[in-house]
Design a protein around this motif. Structure first.
Motif, PDB file in Angstrom:
ATOM      1  N   ASP A  91       0.810  -1.214   0.000  1.00 40.62           N
ATOM      2  CA  ASP A  91       0.000   0.000   0.000  1.00 40.62           C
ATOM      3  C   ASP A  91       0.846   1.269   0.000  1.00 40.62           C
ATOM      4  N   PHE A  92       2.131   1.134   0.316  1.00 39.08           N
ATOM      5  CA  PHE A  92       2.985   2.307   0.480  1.00 39.08           C
ATOM      6  C   PHE A  92       4.020   2.450  -0.632  1.00 39.08           C
ATOM      7  N   ASN A  93       3.951   1.573  -1.641  1.00 39.54           N
ATOM      8  CA  ASN A  93       4.935   1.612  -2.731  1.00 39.54           C
ATOM      9  C   ASN A  93       4.942   2.938  -3.475  1.00 39.54           C
ATOM     10  N   THR A  94       3.773   3.368  -3.926  1.00 37.52           N
ATOM     11  CA  THR A  94       3.710   4.510  -4.826  1.00 37.52           C
ATOM     12  C   THR A  94       4.108   5.805  -4.132  1.00 37.52           C
ATOM     13  N   MET A  95       3.598   6.032  -2.933  1.00 33.11           N
ATOM     14  CA  MET A  95       3.920   7.291  -2.255  1.00 33.11           C
ATOM     15  C   MET A  95       5.425   7.392  -1.961  1.00 33.11           C
ATOM     16  N   TYR A 456       7.110   0.025   5.801  1.00 35.53           N
ATOM     17  CA  TYR A 456       8.057   0.142   4.702  1.00 35.53           C
ATOM     18  C   TYR A 456       7.470  -0.528   3.467  1.00 35.53           C
ATOM     19  N   PRO A 457       7.640   0.075   2.291  1.00 30.09           N
ATOM     20  CA  PRO A 457       7.013  -0.472   1.087  1.00 30.09           C
ATOM     21  C   PRO A 457       7.600  -1.813   0.676  1.00 30.09           C
ATOM     22  N   GLN A 458       6.783  -2.569  -0.023  1.00 28.21           N
ATOM     23  CA  GLN A 458       7.202  -3.881  -0.496  1.00 28.21           C
ATOM     24  C   GLN A 458       8.387  -3.786  -1.452  1.00 28.21           C
ATOM     25  N   THR A 459       8.448  -2.716  -2.224  1.00 31.80           N
ATOM     26  CA  THR A 459       9.551  -2.543  -3.169  1.00 31.80           C
ATOM     27  C   THR A 459      10.894  -2.467  -2.453  1.00 31.80           C
ATOM     28  N   GLU A 460      10.919  -1.927  -1.242  1.00 30.20           N
ATOM     29  CA  GLU A 460      12.158  -1.891  -0.466  1.00 30.20           C
ATOM     30  C   GLU A 460      12.547  -3.299  -0.010  1.00 30.20           C
TER      31      GLU A 460
END
Length: 481
Positions: A91-95, A456-460
Protein backbone atom coordinates in the motif's frame (compact mmCIF):
# COMPACT_ATOMS: atom_id res chain seq x y z
CA UNK A 1 -0.78 38.20 0.12
CA UNK A 2 -2.95 37.14 -2.77
CA UNK A 3 -1.24 34.67 -5.07
CA UNK A 4 -2.43 33.90 -8.59
CA UNK A 5 -0.93 30.53 -9.47
CA UNK A 6 -0.45 29.57 -13.12
CA UNK A 7 -2.64 26.49 -13.07
CA UNK A 8 -1.32 25.05 -16.30
CA UNK A 9 2.18 24.73 -14.83
CA UNK A 10 0.85 22.66 -11.94
CA UNK A 11 -1.09 20.52 -14.36
CA UNK A 12 1.94 19.85 -16.52
CA UNK A 13 4.08 19.05 -13.50
CA UNK A 14 1.55 16.65 -12.02
CA UNK A 15 0.97 15.00 -15.38
CA UNK A 16 4.70 14.41 -15.69
CA UNK A 17 4.61 12.67 -12.33
CA UNK A 18 1.56 10.49 -12.62
CA UNK A 19 1.05 9.64 -16.26
CA UNK A 20 4.10 7.47 -17.07
CA UNK A 21 2.77 4.54 -15.01
CA UNK A 22 3.64 2.75 -11.80
CA UNK A 23 6.44 0.57 -13.17
CA UNK A 24 8.70 3.59 -13.67
CA UNK A 25 8.46 4.46 -9.99
CA UNK A 26 9.57 1.12 -8.54
CA UNK A 27 13.23 2.05 -8.03
CA UNK A 28 13.67 4.72 -5.37
CA UNK A 29 16.97 5.82 -6.88
CA UNK A 30 15.85 6.17 -10.49
CA UNK A 31 14.41 9.45 -11.71
CA UNK A 32 11.76 8.48 -14.28
CA UNK A 33 11.24 12.04 -15.44
CA UNK A 34 14.88 12.89 -16.28
CA UNK A 35 14.26 16.49 -15.23
CA UNK A 36 17.92 16.96 -14.38
CA UNK A 37 18.30 17.97 -18.05
CA UNK A 38 15.49 20.51 -17.83
CA UNK A 39 15.78 24.08 -16.68
CA UNK A 40 15.04 25.22 -13.15
CA UNK A 41 11.75 26.78 -14.28
CA UNK A 42 10.56 23.29 -15.27
CA UNK A 43 12.09 21.44 -12.33
CA UNK A 44 10.71 23.65 -9.55
CA UNK A 45 6.99 23.16 -10.29
CA UNK A 46 7.59 19.41 -10.71
CA UNK A 47 9.08 19.24 -7.20
CA UNK A 48 6.23 21.23 -5.69
CA UNK A 49 3.53 19.34 -7.57
CA UNK A 50 5.03 16.03 -6.42
CA UNK A 51 4.99 17.09 -2.77
CA UNK A 52 1.43 18.38 -3.04
CA UNK A 53 0.25 15.25 -4.85
CA UNK A 54 1.52 12.93 -2.10
CA UNK A 55 0.42 15.25 0.71
CA UNK A 56 -3.03 15.86 -0.72
CA UNK A 57 -3.85 12.31 -1.76
CA UNK A 58 -2.01 9.46 -0.01
CA UNK A 59 -1.11 11.26 3.21
CA UNK A 60 -4.50 12.99 3.34
CA UNK A 61 -6.40 9.70 3.19
CA UNK A 62 -4.28 7.86 5.78
CA UNK A 63 -4.24 10.92 8.02
CA UNK A 64 -7.97 11.51 7.56
CA UNK A 65 -8.80 7.96 8.59
CA UNK A 66 -6.30 7.69 11.44
CA UNK A 67 -7.05 11.15 12.83
CA UNK A 68 -10.71 10.05 12.59
CA UNK A 69 -12.07 12.90 10.53
CA UNK A 70 -13.23 10.33 7.96
CA UNK A 71 -14.26 6.70 7.85
CA UNK A 72 -14.84 4.17 5.07
CA UNK A 73 -18.28 4.23 3.41
CA UNK A 74 -20.40 1.17 4.11
CA UNK A 75 -21.10 0.12 0.53
CA UNK A 76 -17.62 0.47 -0.99
CA UNK A 77 -14.20 -0.99 -0.30
CA UNK A 78 -11.28 1.24 -1.26
CA UNK A 79 -10.06 2.19 2.22
CA UNK A 80 -11.27 -0.68 4.40
CA UNK A 81 -7.74 -1.84 5.19
CA UNK A 82 -6.74 1.69 6.22
CA UNK A 83 -9.78 2.10 8.46
CA UNK A 84 -9.19 -1.30 10.10
CA UNK A 85 -5.41 -0.77 10.50
CA UNK A 86 -4.76 -3.76 8.25
CA UNK A 87 -2.65 -2.07 5.57
CA UNK A 88 0.07 -4.10 3.87
CA UNK A 89 3.52 -3.11 2.65
CA UNK A 90 2.41 -2.78 -0.97
CA UNK A 91 0.00 0.00 0.00
CA UNK A 92 2.99 2.31 0.48
CA UNK A 93 4.93 1.61 -2.73
CA UNK A 94 3.71 4.51 -4.83
CA UNK A 95 3.92 7.29 -2.26
CA UNK A 96 7.48 6.24 -1.30
CA UNK A 97 8.71 6.17 -4.88
CA UNK A 98 6.92 9.39 -5.84
CA UNK A 99 8.81 11.20 -3.09
CA UNK A 100 12.22 9.65 -3.74
CA UNK A 101 12.24 9.23 -7.51
CA UNK A 102 10.14 12.32 -8.13
CA UNK A 103 10.29 15.21 -5.69
CA UNK A 104 13.57 14.50 -3.88
CA UNK A 105 15.53 13.49 -6.95
CA UNK A 106 14.50 16.72 -8.63
CA UNK A 107 15.62 18.84 -5.68
CA UNK A 108 19.18 17.69 -6.50
CA UNK A 109 18.97 19.58 -9.77
CA UNK A 110 17.87 22.78 -8.02
CA UNK A 111 20.40 22.52 -5.21
CA UNK A 112 23.30 21.83 -7.59
CA UNK A 113 22.75 25.29 -9.05
CA UNK A 114 23.31 27.10 -5.78
CA UNK A 115 26.65 28.60 -6.88
CA UNK A 116 25.15 30.22 -9.96
CA UNK A 117 24.02 33.76 -9.18
CA UNK A 118 20.85 33.57 -11.25
CA UNK A 119 19.65 30.38 -9.60
CA UNK A 120 20.49 30.83 -5.91
CA UNK A 121 16.85 31.50 -5.05
CA UNK A 122 15.84 28.32 -6.87
CA UNK A 123 18.38 26.45 -4.74
CA UNK A 124 16.95 28.08 -1.62
CA UNK A 125 13.48 26.80 -2.48
CA UNK A 126 15.00 23.43 -3.39
CA UNK A 127 16.48 23.08 0.10
CA UNK A 128 13.16 24.06 1.71
CA UNK A 129 11.25 21.54 -0.38
CA UNK A 130 13.84 18.84 0.32
CA UNK A 131 13.41 19.42 4.06
CA UNK A 132 9.63 19.33 3.70
CA UNK A 133 9.57 16.05 1.75
CA UNK A 134 12.12 14.31 3.96
CA UNK A 135 10.08 15.26 7.01
CA UNK A 136 7.00 13.74 5.38
CA UNK A 137 8.97 10.54 4.79
CA UNK A 138 10.59 10.22 8.19
CA UNK A 139 7.48 11.20 10.16
CA UNK A 140 5.59 8.46 8.36
CA UNK A 141 8.21 5.70 8.11
CA UNK A 142 10.81 6.45 10.81
CA UNK A 143 14.35 5.51 9.75
CA UNK A 144 14.81 6.01 5.99
CA UNK A 145 17.59 6.18 3.37
CA UNK A 146 19.19 9.62 3.31
CA UNK A 147 22.99 9.78 3.01
CA UNK A 148 23.15 7.08 0.32
CA UNK A 149 19.83 7.90 -1.33
CA UNK A 150 19.36 9.72 -4.65
CA UNK A 151 22.60 8.40 -6.17
CA UNK A 152 20.95 6.71 -9.14
CA UNK A 153 22.76 3.64 -10.49
CA UNK A 154 25.70 4.29 -8.17
CA UNK A 155 23.81 2.79 -5.24
CA UNK A 156 20.62 0.82 -5.72
CA UNK A 157 20.62 -0.39 -2.09
CA UNK A 158 21.03 2.69 0.09
CA UNK A 159 21.49 2.17 3.81
CA UNK A 160 18.89 3.49 6.23
CA UNK A 161 19.69 6.44 8.48
CA UNK A 162 18.12 6.97 11.89
CA UNK A 163 15.26 9.39 12.23
CA UNK A 164 17.43 11.56 14.44
CA UNK A 165 20.00 11.83 11.64
CA UNK A 166 17.25 12.74 9.18
CA UNK A 167 16.08 15.52 11.48
CA UNK A 168 19.67 16.75 11.82
CA UNK A 169 19.77 17.10 8.03
CA UNK A 170 16.37 18.81 7.91
CA UNK A 171 17.65 21.58 10.17
CA UNK A 172 20.81 21.98 8.05
CA UNK A 173 18.81 22.23 4.81
CA UNK A 174 16.44 24.80 6.27
CA UNK A 175 19.36 26.94 7.45
CA UNK A 176 20.84 26.75 3.94
CA UNK A 177 17.50 27.71 2.45
CA UNK A 178 17.31 30.79 4.64
CA UNK A 179 20.91 31.83 4.00
CA UNK A 180 20.55 31.46 0.22
CA UNK A 181 17.22 33.29 -0.02
CA UNK A 182 17.71 36.78 -1.41
CA UNK A 183 14.51 38.85 -1.60
CA UNK A 184 16.44 41.73 -3.23
CA UNK A 185 17.85 39.65 -6.05
CA UNK A 186 16.97 40.49 -9.63
CA UNK A 187 16.80 36.75 -10.28
CA UNK A 188 13.82 35.09 -8.64
CA UNK A 189 11.25 32.54 -9.79
CA UNK A 190 7.88 33.75 -10.98
CA UNK A 191 4.75 31.80 -11.82
CA UNK A 192 6.86 28.63 -12.04
CA UNK A 193 6.92 28.75 -8.23
CA UNK A 194 3.50 27.21 -7.56
CA UNK A 195 3.60 27.94 -3.83
CA UNK A 196 5.25 31.34 -3.36
CA UNK A 197 5.45 32.90 -6.84
CA UNK A 198 9.07 33.84 -6.22
CA UNK A 199 8.43 35.84 -3.06
CA UNK A 200 11.63 35.02 -1.19
CA UNK A 201 10.47 36.68 2.02
CA UNK A 202 7.63 34.15 1.93
CA UNK A 203 10.18 31.33 1.50
CA UNK A 204 12.22 32.54 4.48
CA UNK A 205 9.03 32.45 6.53
CA UNK A 206 8.21 29.01 5.13
CA UNK A 207 11.63 27.68 6.16
CA UNK A 208 11.34 29.22 9.64
CA UNK A 209 7.84 27.80 10.14
CA UNK A 210 8.89 24.35 8.96
CA UNK A 211 11.91 24.53 11.27
CA UNK A 212 9.61 25.47 14.16
CA UNK A 213 7.42 22.47 13.32
CA UNK A 214 10.46 20.20 13.18
CA UNK A 215 11.88 21.40 16.51
CA UNK A 216 8.47 21.08 18.14
CA UNK A 217 8.30 17.48 16.90
CA UNK A 218 11.22 16.77 19.26
CA UNK A 219 9.41 18.14 22.32
CA UNK A 220 8.88 14.75 23.94
CA UNK A 221 12.05 12.97 22.84
CA UNK A 222 14.66 15.75 23.21
CA UNK A 223 13.11 18.77 24.89
CA UNK A 224 16.45 20.52 25.63
CA UNK A 225 17.37 20.49 21.94
CA UNK A 226 13.91 21.63 20.91
CA UNK A 227 14.01 24.48 23.40
CA UNK A 228 17.51 25.56 22.41
CA UNK A 229 16.72 25.45 18.70
CA UNK A 230 13.48 27.39 19.03
CA UNK A 231 15.00 29.95 21.39
CA UNK A 232 17.83 30.55 18.90
CA UNK A 233 15.29 31.16 16.15
CA UNK A 234 13.54 33.83 18.16
CA UNK A 235 16.84 35.42 19.19
CA UNK A 236 17.71 35.68 15.50
CA UNK A 237 14.40 37.44 14.83
CA UNK A 238 12.74 34.65 12.83
CA UNK A 239 9.53 35.56 11.03
CA UNK A 240 6.85 32.96 10.37
CA UNK A 241 4.12 32.40 7.81
CA UNK A 242 1.04 34.59 8.01
CA UNK A 243 -0.60 33.01 4.97
CA UNK A 244 -1.14 29.48 3.72
CA UNK A 245 1.69 27.70 1.91
CA UNK A 246 -0.38 25.77 -0.60
CA UNK A 247 -0.69 24.54 -4.16
CA UNK A 248 -3.88 25.67 -5.89
CA UNK A 249 -5.84 23.74 -8.47
CA UNK A 250 -8.66 24.27 -10.95
CA UNK A 251 -11.52 22.31 -12.46
CA UNK A 252 -9.49 21.81 -15.66
CA UNK A 253 -8.56 18.22 -16.39
CA UNK A 254 -4.98 17.37 -15.42
CA UNK A 255 -4.84 20.08 -12.78
CA UNK A 256 -7.35 18.94 -10.21
CA UNK A 257 -7.04 18.43 -6.49
CA UNK A 258 -5.27 15.04 -6.19
CA UNK A 259 -7.81 13.50 -3.80
CA UNK A 260 -10.67 14.46 -6.08
CA UNK A 261 -8.74 13.24 -9.13
CA UNK A 262 -8.28 9.86 -7.45
CA UNK A 263 -12.02 9.66 -6.85
CA UNK A 264 -12.77 10.53 -10.46
CA UNK A 265 -10.38 7.77 -11.50
CA UNK A 266 -12.44 5.37 -9.35
CA UNK A 267 -15.60 6.29 -11.29
CA UNK A 268 -16.57 8.82 -8.61
CA UNK A 269 -17.20 6.15 -5.98
CA UNK A 270 -17.55 7.94 -2.65
CA UNK A 271 -15.38 5.89 -0.29
CA UNK A 272 -14.99 8.56 2.39
CA UNK A 273 -17.71 9.50 4.86
CA UNK A 274 -17.89 11.62 7.99
CA UNK A 275 -16.58 10.02 11.18
CA UNK A 276 -18.57 10.55 14.36
CA UNK A 277 -15.32 10.95 16.31
CA UNK A 278 -14.69 14.41 14.86
CA UNK A 279 -18.26 15.34 13.97
CA UNK A 280 -19.59 14.82 17.49
CA UNK A 281 -16.90 17.14 18.86
CA UNK A 282 -17.72 19.84 16.32
CA UNK A 283 -21.39 19.53 17.25
CA UNK A 284 -20.69 19.64 21.00
CA UNK A 285 -18.69 22.84 20.46
CA UNK A 286 -21.38 24.42 18.25
CA UNK A 287 -18.53 24.93 15.81
CA UNK A 288 -19.71 26.56 12.55
CA UNK A 289 -16.79 24.98 10.67
CA UNK A 290 -18.73 21.69 10.79
CA UNK A 291 -20.72 22.60 7.68
CA UNK A 292 -17.57 23.88 5.96
CA UNK A 293 -15.79 20.56 6.43
CA UNK A 294 -18.73 18.20 5.72
CA UNK A 295 -21.72 18.14 3.38
CA UNK A 296 -25.30 18.25 4.65
CA UNK A 297 -27.81 15.41 4.57
CA UNK A 298 -31.35 16.61 5.15
CA UNK A 299 -30.01 19.88 6.51
CA UNK A 300 -27.61 18.34 9.06
CA UNK A 301 -24.23 16.59 9.14
CA UNK A 302 -24.75 12.85 9.43
CA UNK A 303 -21.82 10.69 10.57
CA UNK A 304 -21.09 7.12 11.57
CA UNK A 305 -18.85 5.36 14.06
CA UNK A 306 -15.22 4.99 13.02
CA UNK A 307 -14.69 1.69 11.20
CA UNK A 308 -18.36 0.65 11.20
CA UNK A 309 -18.42 -0.11 7.47
CA UNK A 310 -19.32 -3.80 7.88
CA UNK A 311 -22.17 -3.33 10.35
CA UNK A 312 -24.87 -3.09 7.68
CA UNK A 313 -25.32 -4.01 4.04
CA UNK A 314 -27.25 -0.85 3.27
CA UNK A 315 -25.64 2.50 3.77
CA UNK A 316 -27.78 5.13 5.41
CA UNK A 317 -27.30 8.66 4.07
CA UNK A 318 -24.05 10.03 5.47
CA UNK A 319 -22.19 13.29 5.01
CA UNK A 320 -19.17 13.50 2.75
CA UNK A 321 -16.06 15.67 3.09
CA UNK A 322 -16.85 19.14 1.80
CA UNK A 323 -15.85 20.19 -1.72
CA UNK A 324 -13.69 22.78 0.07
CA UNK A 325 -11.49 19.83 1.06
CA UNK A 326 -11.51 18.11 -2.33
CA UNK A 327 -13.24 15.10 -0.82
CA UNK A 328 -16.67 15.10 -2.47
CA UNK A 329 -16.51 12.84 -5.51
CA UNK A 330 -19.91 13.98 -6.71
CA UNK A 331 -19.17 17.70 -6.88
CA UNK A 332 -16.79 19.17 -9.44
CA UNK A 333 -16.02 22.08 -7.11
CA UNK A 334 -13.84 19.60 -5.20
CA UNK A 335 -11.39 19.77 -8.09
CA UNK A 336 -10.29 23.29 -7.12
CA UNK A 337 -9.64 22.62 -3.42
CA UNK A 338 -6.03 23.55 -2.53
CA UNK A 339 -3.46 21.30 -0.89
CA UNK A 340 -1.98 22.98 2.16
CA UNK A 341 1.66 22.21 2.97
CA UNK A 342 1.69 24.55 5.95
CA UNK A 343 -1.36 26.61 6.87
CA UNK A 344 -1.53 30.05 8.42
CA UNK A 345 -3.47 28.51 11.31
CA UNK A 346 -0.74 25.93 11.91
CA UNK A 347 1.89 28.68 11.96
CA UNK A 348 0.07 30.51 14.74
CA UNK A 349 -0.58 27.35 16.75
CA UNK A 350 3.11 26.42 16.55
CA UNK A 351 4.06 29.88 17.78
CA UNK A 352 1.46 29.60 20.54
CA UNK A 353 2.95 26.34 21.77
CA UNK A 354 6.45 27.80 21.69
CA UNK A 355 5.26 30.73 23.80
CA UNK A 356 3.30 28.51 26.20
CA UNK A 357 6.42 26.40 26.82
CA UNK A 358 8.50 29.61 27.24
CA UNK A 359 10.71 28.48 24.34
CA UNK A 360 9.71 31.45 22.21
CA UNK A 361 8.47 34.98 22.70
CA UNK A 362 4.98 36.31 22.12
CA UNK A 363 1.68 35.97 23.92
CA UNK A 364 0.50 32.37 23.88
CA UNK A 365 -3.17 33.24 24.23
CA UNK A 366 -3.09 35.85 21.44
CA UNK A 367 -1.30 33.45 19.10
CA UNK A 368 -3.69 30.62 19.96
CA UNK A 369 -6.66 32.85 19.18
CA UNK A 370 -4.98 33.98 15.97
CA UNK A 371 -4.78 30.33 14.93
CA UNK A 372 -8.51 29.89 15.47
CA UNK A 373 -9.30 33.13 13.61
CA UNK A 374 -7.12 32.08 10.67
CA UNK A 375 -8.93 28.74 10.43
CA UNK A 376 -12.35 30.42 10.48
CA UNK A 377 -11.32 32.97 7.86
CA UNK A 378 -9.85 30.30 5.57
CA UNK A 379 -13.29 28.73 5.22
CA UNK A 380 -15.34 31.88 4.78
CA UNK A 381 -16.48 32.43 8.35
CA UNK A 382 -16.57 35.90 9.87
CA UNK A 383 -14.57 37.47 12.69
CA UNK A 384 -17.81 37.53 14.68
CA UNK A 385 -18.13 33.75 14.23
CA UNK A 386 -14.59 33.34 15.52
CA UNK A 387 -15.17 35.67 18.47
CA UNK A 388 -18.23 33.72 19.55
CA UNK A 389 -16.32 30.45 19.36
CA UNK A 390 -13.32 31.84 21.26
CA UNK A 391 -15.64 33.06 24.02
CA UNK A 392 -17.09 29.55 24.31
CA UNK A 393 -15.63 26.21 23.27
CA UNK A 394 -12.37 27.79 22.10
CA UNK A 395 -11.71 29.77 25.27
CA UNK A 396 -8.07 29.95 26.34
CA UNK A 397 -7.60 27.69 29.39
CA UNK A 398 -4.90 29.62 31.23
CA UNK A 399 -3.56 27.52 34.09
CA UNK A 400 -0.71 25.10 33.56
CA UNK A 401 1.51 24.68 30.54
CA UNK A 402 0.07 21.18 30.12
CA UNK A 403 -3.47 22.57 29.94
CA UNK A 404 -2.41 25.19 27.43
CA UNK A 405 -0.62 22.68 25.20
CA UNK A 406 -3.69 20.43 25.26
CA UNK A 407 -5.91 23.32 24.17
CA UNK A 408 -3.49 24.38 21.42
CA UNK A 409 -3.17 20.90 19.92
CA UNK A 410 -6.89 20.20 20.22
CA UNK A 411 -7.78 23.42 18.40
CA UNK A 412 -5.09 22.65 15.82
CA UNK A 413 -6.83 19.30 15.28
CA UNK A 414 -10.13 21.03 14.54
CA UNK A 415 -8.46 23.52 12.19
CA UNK A 416 -6.73 20.73 10.24
CA UNK A 417 -9.90 18.72 9.63
CA UNK A 418 -9.55 17.20 6.17
CA UNK A 419 -7.02 19.77 4.97
CA UNK A 420 -3.88 18.81 6.92
CA UNK A 421 -4.95 15.38 8.11
CA UNK A 422 -1.51 13.76 8.22
CA UNK A 423 -0.14 16.62 10.29
CA UNK A 424 -3.03 16.31 12.73
CA UNK A 425 -2.32 12.58 13.10
CA UNK A 426 1.39 13.31 13.64
CA UNK A 427 0.57 15.82 16.37
CA UNK A 428 -1.69 13.23 17.99
CA UNK A 429 1.22 10.79 18.02
CA UNK A 430 3.53 13.43 19.50
CA UNK A 431 1.23 14.75 22.23
CA UNK A 432 -1.66 12.32 22.73
CA UNK A 433 -4.11 15.10 21.86
CA UNK A 434 -6.91 15.28 21.09
CA UNK A 435 -7.82 12.79 23.81
CA UNK A 436 -11.16 11.72 22.34
CA UNK A 437 -10.02 9.38 19.55
CA UNK A 438 -11.52 5.89 19.77
CA UNK A 439 -10.63 2.40 18.57
CA UNK A 440 -11.83 1.75 15.05
CA UNK A 441 -14.79 -0.63 15.21
CA UNK A 442 -13.05 -2.72 12.53
CA UNK A 443 -9.58 -2.59 14.13
CA UNK A 444 -7.37 -5.66 13.81
CA UNK A 445 -5.14 -4.33 16.61
CA UNK A 446 -5.60 -5.02 20.33
CA UNK A 447 -7.91 -2.75 22.29
CA UNK A 448 -6.43 0.67 22.89
CA UNK A 449 -3.74 0.26 20.23
CA UNK A 450 -3.71 2.55 17.19
CA UNK A 451 -1.46 2.96 14.14
CA UNK A 452 1.85 4.67 14.86
CA UNK A 453 3.63 4.54 11.48
CA UNK A 454 3.47 3.66 7.82
CA UNK A 455 4.91 0.30 6.78
CA UNK A 456 8.06 0.14 4.70
CA UNK A 457 7.01 -0.47 1.09
CA UNK A 458 7.20 -3.88 -0.50
CA UNK A 459 9.55 -2.54 -3.17
CA UNK A 460 12.16 -1.89 -0.47
CA UNK A 461 11.85 -5.45 0.83
CA UNK A 462 12.45 -6.93 -2.62
CA UNK A 463 14.99 -4.49 -4.10
CA UNK A 464 17.09 -2.96 -1.32
CA UNK A 465 19.81 -5.27 0.04
CA UNK A 466 20.07 -2.97 3.07
CA UNK A 467 16.39 -3.26 3.96
CA UNK A 468 16.30 -3.05 7.79
CA UNK A 469 13.44 -5.48 8.33
CA UNK A 470 9.70 -5.25 8.75
CA UNK A 471 8.07 -2.87 11.18
CA UNK A 472 4.66 -3.31 12.77
CA UNK A 473 2.04 -0.67 12.16
CA UNK A 474 1.81 0.08 15.90
CA UNK A 475 5.60 0.38 16.37
CA UNK A 476 6.36 3.99 17.29
CA UNK A 477 8.80 6.24 15.49
CA UNK A 478 11.69 7.83 17.35
CA UNK A 479 10.03 11.08 18.43
CA UNK A 480 6.75 9.44 19.48
CA UNK A 481 7.05 9.09 23.24
Amino acid sequence: MKRTIKYYLAGLAIAALVLPGCKKFLDVNENPNATEKAGEAQILPAVQASAAYVTGQYYQVFGGMWAQYWTQAQTSNQYKTIDSYASTASDFNTMWSLMYAGGLSDTDSLISKRFIKKTENYAAIGYAMRAYIFQLLTDAFGDIPLKEALKGDKNLSPKYDTQKEVYDSIFVWLDRSISLSDPDSDFTPGSDDLIGEGDMEFWIQFANTLKLRAYMRLSEVDAPRAQAGISAMYTAGAEFLSTDAKVSYSTAGGNQNPLYAEMVGLSRVQNIRASSTAVNQFKANADPRLTKFYTLVGGIVESTRQGSFDTTNTERPLSRPSPLLGGDARTDVSASAPVKLISEAESYFLQAEAAARSWGTGNAQALYEAGIRASFAAYGLTPANANTYIAGAGKWPGGTVAAQVKAIITQKYFAMCGNQSFEAWSEYRRTGFPDFLVDSYASVLPAGVKPARFLYPQTEQTRNANYPGNKKIDEKVWWDK
